[in-house]
Structure formats: structure tokens, C-alpha cells
Write a protein that holds these residues in place. Structure first.
Motif, PDB file in Angstrom:
ATOM      1  N   TYR A  29       7.781   2.958   4.610  1.00  0.00           N
ATOM      2  CA  TYR A  29       7.936   2.082   3.454  1.00  0.00           C
ATOM      3  C   TYR A  29       8.564   2.821   2.275  1.00  0.00           C
ATOM      4  CZ  TYR A  29       6.616  -0.773  -0.576  1.00  0.00           C
ATOM      5  OH  TYR A  29       6.631  -1.503  -1.726  1.00  0.00           O
ATOM      6  N   ASN A  30       7.984   3.915   1.887  1.00  0.00           N
ATOM      7  CA  ASN A  30       8.428   4.634   0.709  1.00  0.00           C
ATOM      8  C   ASN A  30       8.154   6.123   0.911  1.00  0.00           C
ATOM      9  OD1 ASN A  30       8.815   5.770  -1.780  1.00  0.00           O
ATOM     10  ND2 ASN A  30       7.797   4.151  -2.927  1.00  0.00           N
ATOM     11  N   PRO A  31       9.169   6.956   0.919  1.00  0.00           N
ATOM     12  CA  PRO A  31       8.952   8.377   1.200  1.00  0.00           C
ATOM     13  C   PRO A  31       8.421   9.170   0.009  1.00  0.00           C
ATOM     14  CG  PRO A  31      11.263   7.979   0.794  1.00  0.00           C
ATOM     15  CD  PRO A  31      10.589   6.635   0.747  1.00  0.00           C
ATOM     16  N   ALA A  32       7.947   8.478  -1.036  1.00  0.00           N
ATOM     17  CA  ALA A  32       7.427   9.190  -2.197  1.00  0.00           C
ATOM     18  C   ALA A  32       6.321  10.152  -1.773  1.00  0.00           C
ATOM     19  CB  ALA A  32       6.895   8.191  -3.217  1.00  0.00           C
ATOM     20  N   ILE A  33       6.334  11.327  -2.347  1.00  0.00           N
ATOM     21  CA  ILE A  33       5.371  12.362  -1.966  1.00  0.00           C
ATOM     22  C   ILE A  33       4.442  12.667  -3.133  1.00  0.00           C
ATOM     23  CG2 ILE A  33       5.095  14.761  -1.236  1.00  0.00           C
ATOM     24  CD1 ILE A  33       7.764  14.580   0.170  1.00  0.00           C
ATOM     25  N   PHE A  34       3.144  12.687  -2.831  1.00  0.00           N
ATOM     26  CA  PHE A  34       2.140  13.057  -3.812  1.00  0.00           C
ATOM     27  C   PHE A  34       1.604  14.432  -3.416  1.00  0.00           C
ATOM     28  CE2 PHE A  34       2.204   8.557  -2.999  1.00  0.00           C
ATOM     29  CZ  PHE A  34       2.209   7.971  -4.258  1.00  0.00           C
ATOM     30  N   PHE A  35       1.461  15.321  -4.381  1.00  0.00           N
ATOM     31  CA  PHE A  35       0.915  16.645  -4.102  1.00  0.00           C
ATOM     32  C   PHE A  35      -0.406  16.818  -4.858  1.00  0.00           C
ATOM     33  CE2 PHE A  35       5.409  17.298  -3.225  1.00  0.00           C
ATOM     34  CZ  PHE A  35       5.374  18.048  -2.062  1.00  0.00           C
ATOM     35  N   PRO A  36      -1.525  16.408  -4.234  1.00  0.00           N
ATOM     36  CA  PRO A  36      -2.811  16.586  -4.912  1.00  0.00           C
ATOM     37  C   PRO A  36      -3.148  18.054  -5.123  1.00  0.00           C
ATOM     38  CG  PRO A  36      -2.997  15.082  -3.060  1.00  0.00           C
ATOM     39  CD  PRO A  36      -1.658  15.750  -2.956  1.00  0.00           C
ATOM     40  N   ASN A  37      -2.776  18.900  -4.179  1.00  0.00           N
ATOM     41  CA  ASN A  37      -3.011  20.339  -4.292  1.00  0.00           C
ATOM     42  C   ASN A  37      -2.133  21.046  -3.263  1.00  0.00           C
ATOM     43  OD1 ASN A  37      -4.413  20.221  -1.741  1.00  0.00           O
ATOM     44  ND2 ASN A  37      -6.173  19.422  -2.877  1.00  0.00           N
ATOM     45  N   ASP A  38      -2.319  22.333  -3.106  1.00  0.00           N
ATOM     46  CA  ASP A  38      -1.482  23.104  -2.190  1.00  0.00           C
ATOM     47  C   ASP A  38      -1.823  22.865  -0.724  1.00  0.00           C
ATOM     48  OD1 ASP A  38      -0.136  24.218  -4.315  1.00  0.00           O
ATOM     49  OD2 ASP A  38      -1.446  25.982  -4.417  1.00  0.00           O
ATOM     50  N   GLU A  39      -2.903  22.128  -0.460  1.00  0.00           N
ATOM     51  CA  GLU A  39      -3.396  21.988   0.907  1.00  0.00           C
ATOM     52  C   GLU A  39      -2.960  20.708   1.595  1.00  0.00           C
ATOM     53  OE1 GLU A  39      -7.181  22.198  -0.603  1.00  0.00           O
ATOM     54  OE2 GLU A  39      -7.258  24.370  -0.756  1.00  0.00           O
ATOM     55  N   VAL A  40      -2.362  19.782   0.863  1.00  0.00           N
ATOM     56  CA  VAL A  40      -1.984  18.512   1.485  1.00  0.00           C
ATOM     57  C   VAL A  40      -0.864  17.854   0.687  1.00  0.00           C
ATOM     58  CG1 VAL A  40      -3.642  17.122   0.168  1.00  0.00           C
ATOM     59  CG2 VAL A  40      -2.907  16.334   2.437  1.00  0.00           C
ATOM     60  N   GLU A  41      -0.009  17.108   1.381  1.00  0.00           N
ATOM     61  CA  GLU A  41       0.944  16.220   0.725  1.00  0.00           C
ATOM     62  C   GLU A  41       0.782  14.844   1.332  1.00  0.00           C
ATOM     63  OE1 GLU A  41       5.122  16.819   3.100  1.00  0.00           O
ATOM     64  OE2 GLU A  41       4.614  18.320   1.587  1.00  0.00           O
ATOM     65  N   ILE A  42       0.984  13.830   0.528  1.00  0.00           N
ATOM     66  CA  ILE A  42       0.729  12.455   0.958  1.00  0.00           C
ATOM     67  C   ILE A  42       1.988  11.634   0.772  1.00  0.00           C
ATOM     68  CG2 ILE A  42      -0.626  10.365   0.523  1.00  0.00           C
ATOM     69  CD1 ILE A  42      -2.924  12.162  -0.380  1.00  0.00           C
ATOM     70  N   THR A  43       2.401  10.942   1.827  1.00  0.00           N
ATOM     71  CA  THR A  43       3.556  10.056   1.766  1.00  0.00           C
ATOM     72  C   THR A  43       3.120   8.635   2.103  1.00  0.00           C
ATOM     73  OG1 THR A  43       4.106  10.538   4.073  1.00  0.00           O
ATOM     74  CG2 THR A  43       5.186  11.861   2.394  1.00  0.00           C
ATOM     75  N   GLN A  44       3.859   7.673   1.599  1.00  0.00           N
ATOM     76  CA  GLN A  44       3.532   6.272   1.820  1.00  0.00           C
ATOM     77  C   GLN A  44       4.274   5.750   3.045  1.00  0.00           C
ATOM     78  OE1 GLN A  44       4.051   3.862  -1.654  1.00  0.00           O
ATOM     79  NE2 GLN A  44       2.717   2.244  -0.906  1.00  0.00           N
ATOM     80  N   LEU A  45       3.521   5.182   3.988  1.00  0.00           N
ATOM     81  CA  LEU A  45       4.110   4.686   5.232  1.00  0.00           C
ATOM     82  C   LEU A  45       4.552   3.233   5.117  1.00  0.00           C
ATOM     83  CD1 LEU A  45       1.551   6.244   7.734  1.00  0.00           C
ATOM     84  CD2 LEU A  45       3.839   7.079   7.185  1.00  0.00           C
ATOM     85  N   ASP A  46       3.721   2.419   4.487  1.00  0.00           N
ATOM     86  CA  ASP A  46       4.095   1.051   4.164  1.00  0.00           C
ATOM     87  C   ASP A  46       3.342   0.659   2.905  1.00  0.00           C
ATOM     88  OD1 ASP A  46       1.501   0.124   4.967  1.00  0.00           O
ATOM     89  OD2 ASP A  46       2.183  -0.104   7.023  1.00  0.00           O
ATOM     90  N   GLU A  47       3.379  -0.599   2.546  1.00  0.00           N
ATOM     91  CA  GLU A  47       2.866  -0.995   1.234  1.00  0.00           C
ATOM     92  C   GLU A  47       1.401  -0.640   1.023  1.00  0.00           C
ATOM     93  OE1 GLU A  47       3.047  -4.874  -1.761  1.00  0.00           O
ATOM     94  OE2 GLU A  47       3.599  -5.078   0.362  1.00  0.00           O
ATOM     95  N   HIS A  48       0.619  -0.610   2.108  1.00  0.00           N
ATOM     96  CA  HIS A  48      -0.813  -0.377   1.965  1.00  0.00           C
ATOM     97  C   HIS A  48      -1.330   0.712   2.922  1.00  0.00           C
ATOM     98  CE1 HIS A  48      -1.210  -3.747  -0.784  1.00  0.00           C
ATOM     99  NE2 HIS A  48      -0.491  -4.471   0.049  1.00  0.00           N
ATOM    100  N   THR A  49      -0.454   1.641   3.291  1.00  0.00           N
ATOM    101  CA  THR A  49      -0.844   2.706   4.224  1.00  0.00           C
ATOM    102  C   THR A  49      -0.180   4.013   3.810  1.00  0.00           C
ATOM    103  OG1 THR A  49      -0.816   1.030   5.971  1.00  0.00           O
ATOM    104  CG2 THR A  49      -1.056   3.316   6.660  1.00  0.00           C
ATOM    105  N   TRP A  50      -0.973   5.099   3.828  1.00  0.00           N
ATOM    106  CA  TRP A  50      -0.462   6.411   3.440  1.00  0.00           C
ATOM    107  C   TRP A  50      -0.816   7.442   4.506  1.00  0.00           C
ATOM    108  CZ3 TRP A  50      -2.418   2.768   0.297  1.00  0.00           C
ATOM    109  CH2 TRP A  50      -1.715   2.431  -0.872  1.00  0.00           C
ATOM    110  N   HIS A  51       0.017   8.456   4.584  1.00  0.00           N
ATOM    111  CA  HIS A  51      -0.220   9.573   5.503  1.00  0.00           C
ATOM    112  C   HIS A  51      -0.303  10.865   4.702  1.00  0.00           C
ATOM    113  CE1 HIS A  51       1.822  12.915   7.920  1.00  0.00           C
ATOM    114  NE2 HIS A  51       0.598  12.825   8.396  1.00  0.00           N
ATOM    115  N   GLY A  52      -1.353  11.627   4.918  1.00  0.00           N
ATOM    116  CA  GLY A  52      -1.464  12.937   4.303  1.00  0.00           C
ATOM    117  C   GLY A  52      -1.496  14.008   5.378  1.00  0.00           C
ATOM    118  N   HIS A  53      -0.778  15.096   5.176  1.00  0.00           N
ATOM    119  CA  HIS A  53      -0.870  16.169   6.163  1.00  0.00           C
ATOM    120  C   HIS A  53      -1.045  17.503   5.476  1.00  0.00           C
ATOM    121  CE1 HIS A  53       3.212  17.951   5.879  1.00  0.00           C
ATOM    122  NE2 HIS A  53       3.627  16.734   5.654  1.00  0.00           N
TER     123      HIS A  53
END
Length: 270
Positions: A29-53
Motif C-alpha cells: 500500500y505505502n512504502p513509508a518507513i517508520f523507525f521507532p528505534n535501531d532494532e526495527v523498521e515498520i512499513t505499511q503493507l495496505d491501509e490497515h496492515t503494517w510489517h515490522g522487521h
């Protein structure tokens, strides 16, 4: 000029439709990346779903699944400080933590929750430091998030309590390590994994589930029906001895089959 405008509009429409189709098939959905800290980044997969790795154990993945009234988080990474606050800041709703299985790279932040959901067979894998409550996942259980339902499916093989989660309306699911993210570690036995592959293949076919997000996501290793069928073929071959180990394993999983673009690591067949 008029023709040019018409043809341009048609071309734009085709590109738009193609983009929609790609978005549906890969749920991007949206490749925007959130960086809460150095241990994970979170991207948006669709309007109401996110993936963090995370970055500690081969892109260990967590998934945020939001409905109209609540949300769930599948898995808790290896070491993600402030994970709960990060997730709640994104969805602005109550978040329940669901654990796909009890391995350390999926339960790192469980102490941020008072209660977690997990298959009873994997409770024994939780660390003694966890003082919260566990609630038992049941096969076929529905998490109703408000306008969005997530169904629980037991998929043992990786561990005895490995569990997958299906969003049938969206035609995708979340399988964590049940099918290995191209490198399957079978800590139970091959016969159990085969049964799980056959079950998942059937359910994906019946419900038009197009892919499953894995537990270690690299962006191009989603679990497709074809991959599940290839795992089925490999497991059958191991059981009837038509496929032999052909790669080096380790002390815990000494046998490895590397074929069809997949690795299956195991210790016993049945």
C-alpha cells in the motif's frame, strides 16, 4: 489533440488498474518507513496492515493488523524496546499480542503485555521471566477487530504449537515460520509438516488465499500456493526416500534437503 488526450486517459487508466492489481496481489500500500528505534523498521503493507522487521535474527517479522475497533500484533520480535507503545501510536486502538510460536526471535517484547495469546503446546518455550498471563489459541478461532476478521489455523511442523492467521476477505494470511521463509526448520517431524502443507494448500485453494506473509520477510519471499506445494513434494519425497539429504545440517537438525529453491532442515521423519 483530442485523440492524444483520449489515448493518454486510456493509458493512465491501464496503468492505474495495473497498479491496483499489483497492490492486491502483493498487498503493498505505502512504502513509508517508520523507525521507532535501531532494532526495527515498520512499513505499511495496505491501509490497515503494517510489517515490522528487526535486524538481529534474519529480518524477524512482526505484523500489525488493524480493524475498526481494535488491532492485533502478530509476534514480538527479538528485542524491540517500546514495541507496544509504537504499535498503539500507529493504530490508536487497543492492541492484543498474538504469538505464532514460542521461539526467542518472536517473543522478545512479550513482557510489555500483561496477557498474550499462544498455542498451548508452545507455552513451555516461553521464558521464566514472563510473568503475564497466557490465553490459549484455538483452531478456527476468530479475532473480530471490527469490520475485519482474522482466523486462527494450527500449522504444526516448525514447532508443535506453530500457528498461522488468515484474512480471508483480503485473500492473504500470516504464517510466521510454519513454512520457513524459504528455509524451513522442522523441529517436530516431516510427517507433521507434510500434513500441515496439505491442509494449507487446501485452505488456500478453497478461500483464494493468494499468499502468506512469513516470519522472516525479505520482501520477495512470501509463501505462495506454489511454494506450499513444493514443500509438500519435498516432504513426500523425504518420507518415501525418493529425495535424500543433499546439504550440510547442524547438531539440532542434521539432515537438509536443498531443492526447488527451498531448504528443509530436519532431524526425524515421523
Amino acid at each position: 489533440m483530442k485523440k492524444f488526450v483520449i489515448y493518454g486517459a486510456i493509458a493512465l487508466a491501464i496503468l492505474t488498474i495495473a497498479g491496483i492489481c499489483i497492490g492486491v496481489s502483493l498487498s503493498i500500500y505505502n512504502p513509508a518507513i517508520f523507525f521507532p528505534n535501531d532494532e526495527v523498521e515498520i512499513t505499511q503493507l495496505d491501509e490497515h496492515t503494517w510489517h515490522g522487521h528487526g535486524h538481529l535474527v534474519y529480518n524477524e517479522s512482526v505484523y500489525i493488523i488493524e480493524g475498526e475497533s481494535s488491532a492485533i500484533l502478530i509476534d514480538a520480535g527479538t528485542n524491540i524496546k517500546g514495541l507496544r507503545k509504537t504499535v498503539e501510536d500507529i493504530v490508536k486502538k487497543p492492541v492484543s499480542l498474538i504469538i505464532s510460536h514460542g521461539h526467542t526471535d518472536h517473543i522478545g517484547s512479550i513482557n510489555e503485555w500483561d496477557t498474550i495469546w499462544i498455542h498451548p503446546a508452545d507455552v513451555e518455550l516461553l521464558p521464566s521471566s514472563f510473568k503475564g498471563k497466557t490465553r490459549s489459541l484455538t483452531n478456527g478461532q476468530i479475532f473480530d477487530l471490527g469490520g475485519r476478521q482474522i482466523e486462527v489455523l494450527f500449522t504444526p511442523g516448525h514447532t508443535w504449537g506453530s500457528t498461522s492467521f488468515l484474512d480471508k476477505e483480503a485473500h492473504y494470511g500470516f504464517s510466521s515460520d510454519a513454512f520457513g521463509s524459504t528455509n524451513l526448520l522442522v523441529f517436530t517431524d516431516i510427517h507433521t509438516e507434510l500434513s500441515t502443507c496439505i491442509l494449507m494448500d487446501s485452505i488456500m485453494s478453497q478461500n483464494d488465499i493468494r499468499f502468506l506473509y512469513p516470519g522472516h520477510t525479505t520482501g520477495d519471499n512470501i509463501e505462495t500456493p506454489e511454494r506450499i506445494r513444493n514443500l509438500t513434494t519435498i516432504c513426500r519425497g523425504i518420507l518415501d526416500d525418493s529425495i535424500q539429504p543433499n546439504a550440510k545440517g547442524n547438531i539440532n537438525l542434521p539432515y537438509v534437503v536443498d531443492t526447488l529453491g527451498l531448504k528443509v532442515n530436519y532431524k526425524v521423519k515421523k
